[in-house]
Design an enzyme around this catalytic site. Structure first.
Site, mmCIF file in Angstrom:
data_model
loop_
_atom_site.group_PDB
_atom_site.id
_atom_site.type_symbol
_atom_site.label_atom_id
_atom_site.label_comp_id
_atom_site.label_asym_id
_atom_site.label_seq_id
_atom_site.Cartn_x
_atom_site.Cartn_y
_atom_site.Cartn_z
ATOM 1 N N LEU A 17 0.841 -1.193 0.000
ATOM 2 C CA LEU A 17 0.000 0.000 0.000
ATOM 3 C C LEU A 17 0.875 1.241 0.000
ATOM 4 C CD1 LEU A 17 -2.780 -1.028 2.534
ATOM 5 C CD2 LEU A 17 -2.617 -1.475 0.077
ATOM 6 N N GLY B 7 1.176 -5.192 1.423
ATOM 7 C CA GLY B 7 0.088 -5.294 0.442
ATOM 8 C C GLY B 7 0.476 -6.098 -0.792
ATOM 9 N N ASN C 60 5.079 -7.329 6.644
ATOM 10 C CA ASN C 60 6.029 -6.660 7.538
ATOM 11 C C ASN C 60 5.413 -5.516 8.346
ATOM 12 O OD1 ASN C 60 5.620 -5.034 5.273
ATOM 13 N ND2 ASN C 60 7.637 -4.091 5.428
ATOM 14 N N GLU C 61 4.082 -5.442 8.384
ATOM 15 C CA GLU C 61 3.389 -4.297 8.995
ATOM 16 C C GLU C 61 3.920 -3.892 10.373
ATOM 17 O OE1 GLU C 61 1.971 -6.377 7.015
ATOM 18 O OE2 GLU C 61 0.482 -5.353 5.790
HETATM 19 N N1 CO8 Z 1 4.566 3.728 -0.198
HETATM 20 C C1 CO8 Z 1 5.016 4.930 -0.593
HETATM 21 N N2 CO8 Z 1 6.247 5.156 -1.049
HETATM 22 C C2 CO8 Z 1 7.099 4.111 -1.091
HETATM 23 C C3 CO8 Z 1 6.709 2.812 -0.685
HETATM 24 C C4 CO8 Z 1 5.375 2.637 -0.215
HETATM 25 N N3 CO8 Z 1 4.901 1.440 0.188
HETATM 26 N N4 CO8 Z 1 7.759 1.978 -0.833
HETATM 27 C C5 CO8 Z 1 8.763 2.717 -1.329
HETATM 28 N N5 CO8 Z 1 8.383 4.013 -1.501
HETATM 29 C C6 CO8 Z 1 9.169 5.123 -2.046
HETATM 30 C C7 CO8 Z 1 10.461 5.352 -1.294
HETATM 31 O O1 CO8 Z 1 10.231 6.180 -0.173
HETATM 32 C C8 CO8 Z 1 11.288 6.029 -2.332
HETATM 33 O O2 CO8 Z 1 10.855 7.374 -2.444
HETATM 34 P P1 CO8 Z 1 11.867 8.549 -2.900
HETATM 35 O O3 CO8 Z 1 12.343 8.167 -4.258
HETATM 36 O O4 CO8 Z 1 11.029 9.761 -2.858
HETATM 37 O O5 CO8 Z 1 12.964 8.542 -1.877
HETATM 38 C C9 CO8 Z 1 10.874 5.314 -3.629
HETATM 39 O O6 CO8 Z 1 9.591 4.748 -3.350
HETATM 40 C C10 CO8 Z 1 11.819 4.208 -4.039
HETATM 41 O O7 CO8 Z 1 12.020 3.326 -2.935
HETATM 42 P P2 CO8 Z 1 13.453 2.714 -2.565
HETATM 43 O O8 CO8 Z 1 14.512 3.717 -2.829
HETATM 44 O O9 CO8 Z 1 13.354 2.175 -1.185
HETATM 45 O O10 CO8 Z 1 13.553 1.533 -3.653
HETATM 46 P P3 CO8 Z 1 14.368 0.155 -3.516
HETATM 47 O O11 CO8 Z 1 14.365 -0.424 -4.878
HETATM 48 O O12 CO8 Z 1 15.675 0.379 -2.828
HETATM 49 O O13 CO8 Z 1 13.494 -0.746 -2.530
HETATM 50 C C11 CO8 Z 1 11.426 -1.699 -1.684
HETATM 51 C C12 CO8 Z 1 12.212 -1.153 -2.904
HETATM 52 C C13 CO8 Z 1 12.073 -3.007 -1.212
HETATM 53 C C14 CO8 Z 1 10.002 -1.928 -2.116
HETATM 54 C C15 CO8 Z 1 11.522 -0.651 -0.548
HETATM 55 O O14 CO8 Z 1 11.128 0.609 -1.086
HETATM 56 C C16 CO8 Z 1 10.643 -0.927 0.626
HETATM 57 O O15 CO8 Z 1 10.959 -1.762 1.449
HETATM 58 N N6 CO8 Z 1 9.526 -0.163 0.736
HETATM 59 C C17 CO8 Z 1 8.640 -0.210 1.855
HETATM 60 C C18 CO8 Z 1 7.672 -1.298 1.667
HETATM 61 C C19 CO8 Z 1 6.746 -1.387 2.830
HETATM 62 O O16 CO8 Z 1 7.135 -1.455 3.977
HETATM 63 N N7 CO8 Z 1 5.444 -1.380 2.543
HETATM 64 C C20 CO8 Z 1 4.447 -1.489 3.542
HETATM 65 C C21 CO8 Z 1 3.267 -0.648 3.175
HETATM 66 S S1 CO8 Z 1 1.953 -0.913 4.332
HETATM 67 C C22 CO8 Z 1 0.912 -2.050 3.604
HETATM 68 O O17 CO8 Z 1 1.070 -2.405 2.472
HETATM 69 C C23 CO8 Z 1 -0.219 -2.647 4.389
HETATM 70 C C24 CO8 Z 1 -0.745 -1.752 5.437
HETATM 71 C C25 CO8 Z 1 -1.896 -2.400 6.143
HETATM 72 C C26 CO8 Z 1 -2.747 -1.391 6.901
HETATM 73 C C27 CO8 Z 1 -2.463 -1.385 8.341
HETATM 74 C C28 CO8 Z 1 -3.661 -0.872 9.104
HETATM 75 C C29 CO8 Z 1 -3.267 0.189 10.059
#
Ligand code: CO8
Length: 260
Positions: free
Chosen positions: A66, A111, A135-136
């Site tokens: 998400l 997500g 990983n929430e």
């Molecule tokens: N949402 C928004 N922005 C994001 C997200 C995300 N999920 N993931 C990455 N980005 C952004 C980064 O901040 C970065 O932004 P910027 O270029 O402005 O600095 C850009 O995308 C690129 O990211 P990375 O530089 O980190 O790219 P990598 O190729 O190095 O890594 C990954 C890619 C592995 C995907 C890494 O970005 C990562 O680990 N992201 C976080 C993923 C994460 O933790 N997602 C959890 C989201 S929560 C969810 O899905 C369920 C919530 C349930 C609800 C709970 C109820 C309260």
């Protein structure tokens, strides 16, 4: 409007490919979720489609889950609309009448993992750098009960206890070991393998397979349907808390600092 999901339907085989293309990381924002649900709905109504392969157009990432920015610093109205869209997407995919295969060609946190688990079959690229899991808790947030249900239905109760509490992210080989994915393949073969696998699923009479799927999944779908509004209320009040907003803010800062 520019499309965030590319849909290719081969009407001679009945196989559609939905390719996520929301750079840089296929985060699922409101627009993406809406397009995903509508795209699935259209294919479900299309008689020439029998199965859908989900995959990513971005290198190294299936979906970052998400979009955190939809859960950070927004209004309660926004959170409500966003969460309804998340529910819609899962309800459609988990209860989907047609066959769905996730071709997980990159990392798939939160997500992204939910979308994978909601599919009928999971094939992951065997790249040891990729990770998949819910990983929430690592973000200080809590996967809702229907994320939990989906995981329990996929890997069982005990593995889910450990996974959810620690917010574990698994390498492809560990994901295979616990049954979070069904098969690993070299990255370059992922789409051809998904297509071959789909062909095997297509050998089963649709009607019989559909009823079997529904028998297994409908109770889980019905649980959310029975409490959608309460689940939205719960999400909105949780996500708007100062302490939760602070955790998400720190996590976003960490994501930005991690590169350099
Ligand atoms: N949402 C928004 N922005 C994001 C997200 C995300 N999920 N993931 C990455 N980005 C952004 C980064 O901040 C970065 O932004 P910027 O270029 O402005 O600095 C850009 O995308 C690129 O990211 P990375 O530089 O980190 O790219 P990598 O190729 O190095 O890594 C990954 C890619 C592995 C995907 C890494 O970005 C990562 O680990 N992201 C976080 C993923 C994460 O933790 N997602 C959890 C989201 S929560 C969810 O899905 C369920 C919530 C349930 C609800 C709970 C109820 C309260």
């Amino acid at each position: 409007s520019s499309s965030k999901i590319k849909v290719d339907l081969d009407s001679s085989t009945g196989i559609a490919v939905m390719k996520f293309q929301n750079p840089p990381v296929n985060s699922m924002n409101l627009e993406f979720l809406t397009e995903f649900s509508i795209g699935l709905e259209k294919l479900e109504l299309d008689k020439s489609c029998r199965g859908v392969i989900l995959t990513s157009a971005q290198p190294k990432i299936f979906s970052a889950g998400l979009d955190i920015l939809d859960m950070y610093g927004k209004t309660p109205e926004h959170y409500e609309e966003f969460w309804r869209a998340v529910q819609d997407m899962w309800l459609k995919l988990y209860g989907y009448s047609k066959i769905t295969i996730a071709a997980i060609n990159g990392s798939s946190p939160a997500g992204g993992c939910l979308v994978s688990m909601a599919s009928d079959y999971r094939i992951m690229a065997d790249n040891p750098r990729y990770r998949i899991g819910l990983n929430e808790t690592q973000l200080g947030i809590v996967a809702p009960f229907w994320f939990k249900d989906t995981m329990v239905n996929t890997v069982g109760h005990r593995t889910t206890e450990l996974s959810l509490q620690f917010g574990l992210m698994y390498s492809p080989s560990d994901a295979l070991k616990i049954g979070l994915v069904d098969q690993l393949v070299p990255e370059e073969n992922i789409l051809s393998t998904a297509t071959e696998t789909m062909t095997k699923w297509l050998d089963i009479p649709d009607h019989a397979r559909e009823i079997s799927k529904s028998m297994l999944r409908k109770p889980t779908v019905d649980r959310l349907l029975a409490s959608r509004d309460a689940d939205i209320k719960n999400f909105v009040s949780f996500i708007a808390k100062d302490s939760i907003q602070k955790s998400l803010g720190l996590y976003l800062t960490m994501l930005k600092q991690r590169k350099v």
